[in-house]
Design a protein around this motif. Sequence first.
Motif, PDB file in Angstrom:
ATOM      1  N   GLY A 293       0.816  -1.210   0.000  1.00  0.00           N
ATOM      2  CA  GLY A 293       0.000   0.000   0.000  1.00  0.00           C
ATOM      3  C   GLY A 293       0.849   1.258   0.000  1.00  0.00           C
ATOM      4  N   GLU A 294       1.940   1.246   0.749  1.00  0.00           N
ATOM      5  CA  GLU A 294       2.821   2.414   0.770  1.00  0.00           C
ATOM      6  C   GLU A 294       3.513   2.610  -0.577  1.00  0.00           C
ATOM      7  OE1 GLU A 294       4.467   3.034   5.236  1.00  0.00           O
ATOM      8  OE2 GLU A 294       4.944   1.077   4.323  1.00  0.00           O
ATOM      9  N   TYR A 295       3.853   1.502  -1.226  1.00  0.00           N
ATOM     10  CA  TYR A 295       4.454   1.634  -2.550  1.00  0.00           C
ATOM     11  C   TYR A 295       3.450   2.163  -3.575  1.00  0.00           C
ATOM     12  CZ  TYR A 295       8.932  -0.581  -1.445  1.00  0.00           C
ATOM     13  OH  TYR A 295      10.194  -0.862  -0.949  1.00  0.00           O
ATOM     14  N   VAL A 296       2.202   1.745  -3.460  1.00  0.00           N
ATOM     15  CA  VAL A 296       1.173   2.283  -4.353  1.00  0.00           C
ATOM     16  C   VAL A 296       1.032   3.789  -4.130  1.00  0.00           C
ATOM     17  CG1 VAL A 296      -1.299   2.285  -4.879  1.00  0.00           C
ATOM     18  CG2 VAL A 296      -0.093   0.113  -4.579  1.00  0.00           C
ATOM     19  N   GLU A 297       1.057   4.223  -2.879  1.00  0.00           N
ATOM     20  CA  GLU A 297       0.985   5.652  -2.593  1.00  0.00           C
ATOM     21  C   GLU A 297       2.189   6.392  -3.174  1.00  0.00           C
ATOM     22  OE1 GLU A 297       0.649   6.046   1.608  1.00  0.00           O
ATOM     23  OE2 GLU A 297      -1.381   5.200   1.702  1.00  0.00           O
ATOM     24  N   ALA A 298       3.364   5.785  -3.092  1.00  0.00           N
ATOM     25  CA  ALA A 298       4.563   6.407  -3.655  1.00  0.00           C
ATOM     26  C   ALA A 298       4.439   6.545  -5.169  1.00  0.00           C
ATOM     27  CB  ALA A 298       5.792   5.586  -3.295  1.00  0.00           C
ATOM     28  N   LEU A 299       3.876   5.531  -5.808  1.00  0.00           N
ATOM     29  CA  LEU A 299       3.691   5.598  -7.259  1.00  0.00           C
ATOM     30  C   LEU A 299       2.662   6.675  -7.617  1.00  0.00           C
ATOM     31  CD1 LEU A 299       3.618   2.596  -9.660  1.00  0.00           C
ATOM     32  CD2 LEU A 299       1.965   4.418  -9.956  1.00  0.00           C
ATOM     33  N   GLN A 300       1.587   6.761  -6.827  1.00  0.00           N
ATOM     34  CA  GLN A 300       0.586   7.798  -7.078  1.00  0.00           C
ATOM     35  C   GLN A 300       1.191   9.198  -6.935  1.00  0.00           C
ATOM     36  OE1 GLN A 300      -2.207   6.335  -4.145  1.00  0.00           O
ATOM     37  NE2 GLN A 300      -3.602   5.509  -5.721  1.00  0.00           N
ATOM     38  N   GLU A 301       2.075   9.353  -5.960  1.00  0.00           N
ATOM     39  CA  GLU A 301       2.733  10.645  -5.775  1.00  0.00           C
ATOM     40  C   GLU A 301       3.670  10.944  -6.945  1.00  0.00           C
ATOM     41  OE1 GLU A 301       5.628  12.906  -2.536  1.00  0.00           O
ATOM     42  OE2 GLU A 301       4.596  11.052  -1.985  1.00  0.00           O
ATOM     43  N   LEU A 302       4.366   9.927  -7.441  1.00  0.00           N
ATOM     44  CA  LEU A 302       5.254  10.116  -8.586  1.00  0.00           C
ATOM     45  C   LEU A 302       4.466  10.533  -9.823  1.00  0.00           C
ATOM     46  CD1 LEU A 302       8.066   9.736  -9.994  1.00  0.00           C
ATOM     47  CD2 LEU A 302       7.424   7.338 -10.347  1.00  0.00           C
ATOM     48  N   VAL A 303       3.322   9.912 -10.045  1.00  0.00           N
ATOM     49  CA  VAL A 303       2.506  10.183 -11.229  1.00  0.00           C
ATOM     50  C   VAL A 303       1.796  11.530 -11.116  1.00  0.00           C
ATOM     51  CG1 VAL A 303       0.480   9.405 -12.505  1.00  0.00           C
ATOM     52  CG2 VAL A 303       2.220   7.743 -11.787  1.00  0.00           C
ATOM     53  N   GLY A 304       1.324  11.872  -9.916  1.00  0.00           N
ATOM     54  CA  GLY A 304       0.590  13.119  -9.726  1.00  0.00           C
ATOM     55  C   GLY A 304      -0.739  13.098 -10.453  1.00  0.00           C
ATOM     56  N   THR A 305      -1.028  14.158 -11.183  1.00  0.00           N
ATOM     57  CA  THR A 305      -2.309  14.270 -11.892  1.00  0.00           C
ATOM     58  C   THR A 305      -2.241  13.715 -13.312  1.00  0.00           C
ATOM     59  OG1 THR A 305      -1.729  16.511 -12.621  1.00  0.00           O
ATOM     60  CG2 THR A 305      -2.958  16.302 -10.548  1.00  0.00           C
ATOM     61  N   ARG A 306      -1.105  13.186 -13.697  1.00  0.00           N
ATOM     62  CA  ARG A 306      -0.957  12.663 -15.060  1.00  0.00           C
ATOM     63  C   ARG A 306      -1.779  11.386 -15.238  1.00  0.00           C
ATOM     64  NH1 ARG A 306       4.079  13.734 -12.899  1.00  0.00           N
ATOM     65  NH2 ARG A 306       5.286  15.433 -13.861  1.00  0.00           N
ATOM     66  N   SER A 307      -2.255  11.159 -16.453  1.00  0.00           N
ATOM     67  CA  SER A 307      -2.986   9.943 -16.789  1.00  0.00           C
ATOM     68  C   SER A 307      -1.993   8.928 -17.356  1.00  0.00           C
ATOM     69  CB  SER A 307      -4.076  10.241 -17.821  1.00  0.00           C
ATOM     70  OG  SER A 307      -4.744   9.061 -18.203  1.00  0.00           O
ATOM     71  N   VAL A 308      -1.847   7.798 -16.663  1.00  0.00           N
ATOM     72  CA  VAL A 308      -0.870   6.777 -17.048  1.00  0.00           C
ATOM     73  C   VAL A 308      -1.574   5.678 -17.833  1.00  0.00           C
ATOM     74  CG1 VAL A 308       0.713   5.020 -16.180  1.00  0.00           C
ATOM     75  CG2 VAL A 308       0.631   7.271 -15.103  1.00  0.00           C
ATOM     76  N   THR A 309      -1.041   5.335 -19.000  1.00  0.00           N
ATOM     77  CA  THR A 309      -1.681   4.317 -19.845  1.00  0.00           C
ATOM     78  C   THR A 309      -1.186   2.909 -19.560  1.00  0.00           C
ATOM     79  OG1 THR A 309      -0.021   4.632 -21.582  1.00  0.00           O
ATOM     80  CG2 THR A 309      -2.023   5.983 -21.709  1.00  0.00           C
ATOM     81  N   ARG A 310      -0.043   2.796 -18.870  1.00  0.00           N
ATOM     82  CA  ARG A 310       0.513   1.470 -18.634  1.00  0.00           C
ATOM     83  C   ARG A 310       1.496   1.528 -17.464  1.00  0.00           C
ATOM     84  NH1 ARG A 310       2.934  -1.354 -23.898  1.00  0.00           N
ATOM     85  NH2 ARG A 310       0.954  -0.466 -24.627  1.00  0.00           N
ATOM     86  N   VAL A 311       1.408   0.526 -16.573  1.00  0.00           N
ATOM     87  CA  VAL A 311       2.386   0.362 -15.506  1.00  0.00           C
ATOM     88  C   VAL A 311       3.014  -1.013 -15.698  1.00  0.00           C
ATOM     89  CG1 VAL A 311       2.807   0.288 -13.031  1.00  0.00           C
ATOM     90  CG2 VAL A 311       1.063   1.833 -13.943  1.00  0.00           C
ATOM     91  N   ILE A 312       4.286  -1.037 -16.054  1.00  0.00           N
ATOM     92  CA  ILE A 312       4.988  -2.282 -16.377  1.00  0.00           C
ATOM     93  C   ILE A 312       5.728  -2.734 -15.123  1.00  0.00           C
ATOM     94  CG2 ILE A 312       6.641  -3.380 -17.915  1.00  0.00           C
ATOM     95  CD1 ILE A 312       5.880  -0.287 -19.338  1.00  0.00           C
ATOM     96  N   VAL A 313       5.417  -3.938 -14.647  1.00  0.00           N
ATOM     97  CA  VAL A 313       5.853  -4.364 -13.318  1.00  0.00           C
ATOM     98  C   VAL A 313       6.577  -5.702 -13.381  1.00  0.00           C
ATOM     99  CG1 VAL A 313       5.109  -4.800 -10.942  1.00  0.00           C
ATOM    100  CG2 VAL A 313       3.821  -3.203 -12.365  1.00  0.00           C
ATOM    101  N   ASP A 314       7.603  -5.817 -12.551  1.00  0.00           N
ATOM    102  CA  ASP A 314       8.293  -7.083 -12.310  1.00  0.00           C
ATOM    103  C   ASP A 314       7.247  -8.192 -12.166  1.00  0.00           C
ATOM    104  OD1 ASP A 314       9.594  -9.255 -11.199  1.00  0.00           O
ATOM    105  OD2 ASP A 314      10.546  -8.142  -9.582  1.00  0.00           O
ATOM    106  N   PRO A 315       7.260  -9.244 -13.017  1.00  0.00           N
ATOM    107  CA  PRO A 315       6.192 -10.252 -13.003  1.00  0.00           C
ATOM    108  C   PRO A 315       6.136 -11.073 -11.718  1.00  0.00           C
ATOM    109  CG  PRO A 315       7.995 -10.948 -14.429  1.00  0.00           C
ATOM    110  CD  PRO A 315       8.272  -9.522 -14.046  1.00  0.00           C
TER     111      PRO A 315
END
Length: 413
Positions: A293-315
């Motif tokens: 959950g904290e990592y998701v919050e960190a990613l949301q903070e990194l993205v900000g208000t931008r619309s992200v079309t893809r999040v590519i993640v370690d499988p």
Amino acid sequence: MTFQPFSRPQKTALTWWTPASPYSGYEAIICDGAVRSGKTLCTGLSFFLWAMCRFDGERFGICGKTIRSVRRNLIGEVLPVLEELGFSCREQVSDNRITVAFGGHENIFYLFGGRDEGSAALIQGVTLAGVLLDEVVLMPRSFVEQACARCSVAGSRLWFSCNPDSPQHWFYREWICRAEEKRALYVHFSMEDNPSLAPEILERYRTMYSGVFYRRFVLGEWAAAQGQVYDFFDESFVRPVPEGPFGEYRVSCDYGTSNPASFGLWGERDGVWYRIGEYYYDSRKEGRQKTDGEYVEALQELVGTRSVTRVIVDPSAASFIQALRQAGFPVEKADNRVLSGIRVTAELLRQGKIVICSPCRDAIREFSLYRWDEKPGRDAPVKEHDHAMDDIRYFAVSLAGREEAFVSLSVER
């Protein structure tokens, strides 16, 4: 199709099996060397000509990493030439089978993919009069040996082609180093052996690769990986973040709990993807592990208000992927094949299709520290300073396209 005069290695590959050739008594041929040297076309054309001249009513195997790559790299090049020469070629795509007729002879050629260890079962049991293994170093040993064992018809022969790999690779040790013992003709190709390549094209390929990939794909050497992985990368590859908005945004993630986590924010403009921001957290250094959950919050903070079309993640990050999806992010599981991914990343960096921007200090730091493991028999990077390197690699392979990245960019012929 108009051909330029063939080079000596190309002529040898085309004619080695003919009665007039001094090599006609060999039982196999191995063609290796630089990319774009013409070895695939000559090997494939020679294989079909030999089969149709020597046999009637027999079955043959044509193998590659995948059936799709066989069709793209070999069949799509060779069949038009055969048809121009007057051969009748009828492909049954659903059965991965090609029926070829010429001069009163008709034979069947089956296509096989040697993707992994389980692929050996696909070819087991069939009887063949010959087999061609294109890009043999990309296939598991069990598959290659099973394909060779299928050739039990009298007069059958084996055909191999590949770009060089590590000198510790089993095929190099077992076949190239023991070619005479196995009665295999070894033919080495250079780029200059392809007379159809213009000087400017030759120069382009010389600038596409660096380090171990330059030695393998341009010089055609069986070279060990050593030194810095991205040995060409320096401050000249780092740029400021371009001003203004971007056409699209994506994120790449290497997830870590006890190991560092690295997220990269990418923006696209005029066909170029810029790494415009990043998040890097080292739990060992900070003294505390973070939750999904904290990592998701960190990613949301990194993205900000931008619309992200893809999040590519370690499988392998199953719980983090689930948390991202619950938060509404469009997730793509990354392709985690390391060596081919490094090659694709290096090519996209050198071509300027991906750019690292100055705020991404952890990525820039890791580029200078990321090194090959120099232990004997290893053909992989050291598992240190590789977290931003991994997320950048995930992004590069996703951008290039999974199959395209490993067929078109990585093993260009």
